[in-house]
Write a protein that holds these residues in place. Sequence first.
Motif, mmCIF file in Angstrom:
data_model
loop_
_atom_site.group_PDB
_atom_site.id
_atom_site.type_symbol
_atom_site.label_atom_id
_atom_site.label_comp_id
_atom_site.label_asym_id
_atom_site.label_seq_id
_atom_site.Cartn_x
_atom_site.Cartn_y
_atom_site.Cartn_z
ATOM 1 N N ASN A 101 46.356 26.371 73.001
ATOM 2 C CA ASN A 101 45.284 26.214 74.142
ATOM 3 C C ASN A 101 45.510 27.615 75.032
ATOM 4 O O ASN A 101 46.930 27.869 75.024
ATOM 5 C CB ASN A 101 45.386 24.913 74.877
ATOM 6 N N VAL A 102 44.773 27.800 75.607
ATOM 7 C CA VAL A 102 44.741 29.187 76.597
ATOM 8 C C VAL A 102 44.111 28.390 77.882
ATOM 9 O O VAL A 102 43.025 27.792 77.838
ATOM 10 C CB VAL A 102 44.118 30.258 76.215
ATOM 11 N N ARG A 103 44.754 28.560 79.003
ATOM 12 C CA ARG A 103 43.947 27.888 80.178
ATOM 13 C C ARG A 103 44.223 28.959 81.371
ATOM 14 O O ARG A 103 44.988 29.860 81.451
ATOM 15 C CB ARG A 103 45.046 26.813 80.900
ATOM 16 N N LEU A 104 43.400 28.910 82.189
ATOM 17 C CA LEU A 104 43.171 29.925 83.339
ATOM 18 C C LEU A 104 43.921 29.340 84.453
ATOM 19 O O LEU A 104 44.066 28.125 84.942
ATOM 20 C CB LEU A 104 41.838 29.856 83.787
ATOM 21 N N HIS A 105 44.740 30.138 84.934
ATOM 22 C CA HIS A 105 45.819 29.835 85.965
ATOM 23 C C HIS A 105 45.413 30.617 87.374
ATOM 24 O O HIS A 105 45.149 32.022 87.126
ATOM 25 C CB HIS A 105 47.163 30.171 85.852
#
Length: 132
Positions: A101-105
């Motif tokens: 997964n890739v998440r926005l921080h």
Amino acid sequence: MKYRIKKETKPTLPTFGKYKAVAVHQQEISGRQVIKEAARRSGLHEGDITAALISVAEVVNYHLRTGAKVHIPEWGHAKLEIESEKVDKLEDFSAKKHIRNVRLHFIPESYCGSQALYKDIHFEKDKTVYSE
């Protein structure tokens, strides 16, 4: 900001079975409403706000996808973070197999240790005591 108390249900977490506060989101503000309010506050036309938002989103998204940390003036910094499974040996790692997964921080703008985004938040318990 309203919150509820919720029991942690993921058995793999060390906090499994414990209770935590979670935000209750009572409404969703549409993009149209954001544009109308921004136009009214700035004196610009809604079309100008829409064009500017689309342009900013395209530029920010491009730079995030290339691995940059992006500063958005008066708001904060955004960056993408990767979630991956752990492997025992370096040579066993495969991006296609192990990156899940890739998440926005997002890190809010801070002035002298104070973050304006969080200023004046008042917490109010929602009617629901907890949910499992």
